[in-house]
Design an enzyme around this catalytic site. Sequence first.
Site, PDB file in Angstrom:
ATOM      1  N   GLY A  30       7.766 103.741  -4.003  1.00 38.31           N
ATOM      2  CA  GLY A  30       8.580 104.272  -5.083  1.00 38.31           C
ATOM      3  C   GLY A  30      10.049 104.260  -4.707  1.00 38.31           C
ATOM      4  O   GLY A  30      10.476 103.521  -3.815  1.00 38.31           O
ATOM      5  N   CYS A  31      10.840 105.095  -5.356  1.00 36.55           N
ATOM      6  CA  CYS A  31      12.274 105.151  -5.079  1.00 36.55           C
ATOM      7  C   CYS A  31      12.519 105.426  -3.603  1.00 36.55           C
ATOM      8  O   CYS A  31      11.988 106.381  -3.035  1.00 36.55           O
ATOM      9  CB  CYS A  31      12.911 106.252  -5.931  1.00 36.55           C
ATOM     10  SG  CYS A  31      14.669 106.493  -5.593  1.00 36.55           S
ATOM     11  N   PHE A  32      13.341 104.594  -2.977  1.00 39.42           N
ATOM     12  CA  PHE A  32      13.520 104.721  -1.537  1.00 39.42           C
ATOM     13  C   PHE A  32      14.272 105.982  -1.126  1.00 39.42           C
ATOM     14  O   PHE A  32      14.247 106.368   0.035  1.00 39.42           O
ATOM     15  CB  PHE A  32      14.156 103.483  -0.915  1.00 39.42           C
ATOM     16  CG  PHE A  32      15.348 102.875  -1.610  1.00 39.42           C
ATOM     17  CD1 PHE A  32      16.174 103.600  -2.454  1.00 39.42           C
ATOM     18  CD2 PHE A  32      15.663 101.534  -1.393  1.00 39.42           C
ATOM     19  CE1 PHE A  32      17.269 103.036  -3.062  1.00 39.42           C
ATOM     20  CE2 PHE A  32      16.776 100.942  -1.994  1.00 39.42           C
ATOM     21  CZ  PHE A  32      17.576 101.701  -2.832  1.00 39.42           C
ATOM     22  N   TRP A  33      14.941 106.660  -2.066  1.00 39.80           N
ATOM     23  CA  TRP A  33      15.593 107.920  -1.711  1.00 39.80           C
ATOM     24  C   TRP A  33      14.571 108.936  -1.193  1.00 39.80           C
ATOM     25  O   TRP A  33      14.786 109.597  -0.179  1.00 39.80           O
ATOM     26  CB  TRP A  33      16.296 108.520  -2.924  1.00 39.80           C
ATOM     27  CG  TRP A  33      17.373 107.698  -3.529  1.00 39.80           C
ATOM     28  CD1 TRP A  33      18.062 106.668  -2.958  1.00 39.80           C
ATOM     29  CD2 TRP A  33      17.896 107.836  -4.855  1.00 39.80           C
ATOM     30  NE1 TRP A  33      18.980 106.159  -3.843  1.00 39.80           N
ATOM     31  CE2 TRP A  33      18.913 106.853  -5.004  1.00 39.80           C
ATOM     32  CE3 TRP A  33      17.624 108.696  -5.922  1.00 39.80           C
ATOM     33  CZ2 TRP A  33      19.637 106.718  -6.185  1.00 39.80           C
ATOM     34  CZ3 TRP A  33      18.346 108.562  -7.094  1.00 39.80           C
ATOM     35  CH2 TRP A  33      19.336 107.577  -7.229  1.00 39.80           C
TER      36      TRP A  33
END
Length: 238
Positions: free
Chosen positions: A67-70
């Site tokens: 998912g979002c790498f953050w």
Amino acid sequence: MNLYGLLVYAARAAAVFALIWIALRVWRHLAMASTRKEPIPAPTHDIVAPESGYDAGQRETAVFAGGCFWGVQSVFQRVKGVASTTVGYSGGAAETANYRAVCGENTGHAEALEIIFDPSVITYGTLLRIFFSVVHDPTQLNRQGADVGTSYRSAIFYTDDQQREIAQAYVNQLDAAHVFDKPIVTQIVPLAAFFRGEDYHQDYAIKNPHNPYIQVCDIPKIGALEQQFPNLFTEYTR
């Protein structure tokens, strides 16, 4: 606009912000309530240390997409034994390894995280356990929650045959035990290349702690890591 109009406008704006704040608080509470209280089972097969032990200062690399790498970075940068983390892109070509192109969902890239870790402190199998327990839902195909597209897919980019064997065995183990309600769709593919992401994406959650996305999607993951893996949790500062 007269004074009365300004006051009405300000009151309406305040009401809207209050509703947004309440909605975010409820959403975050639900997200935290839905997280597991205990981690999933540990892998029965893992990379073991050589008889002579690891060399002083030895480091290994793992690359995951979830998912979002953050949020993926927010978790792994707080794991003991992880020396550094870098967000970036894997799965596509060098010329399309940038955020604007990847968001077009036709580059083949996934938002990924490069993890440099000390194998004498934490094993590759334990990193996988955290990945499946805390970081994301491995049963969602080409998405994570509201983030939809192949760039948000679940993937393990292995660096050698040993990592491939451990990852595949663990997925088979979890599926056979029906740990998740649906089959795991995580790709297990060779790491052709990892491309570092833009500077403003590095440590994004630390830089933007009040961002609603961070508050709702990522902070609950950090809490889940601390709850499920208290012996591996460590605070992170830039």
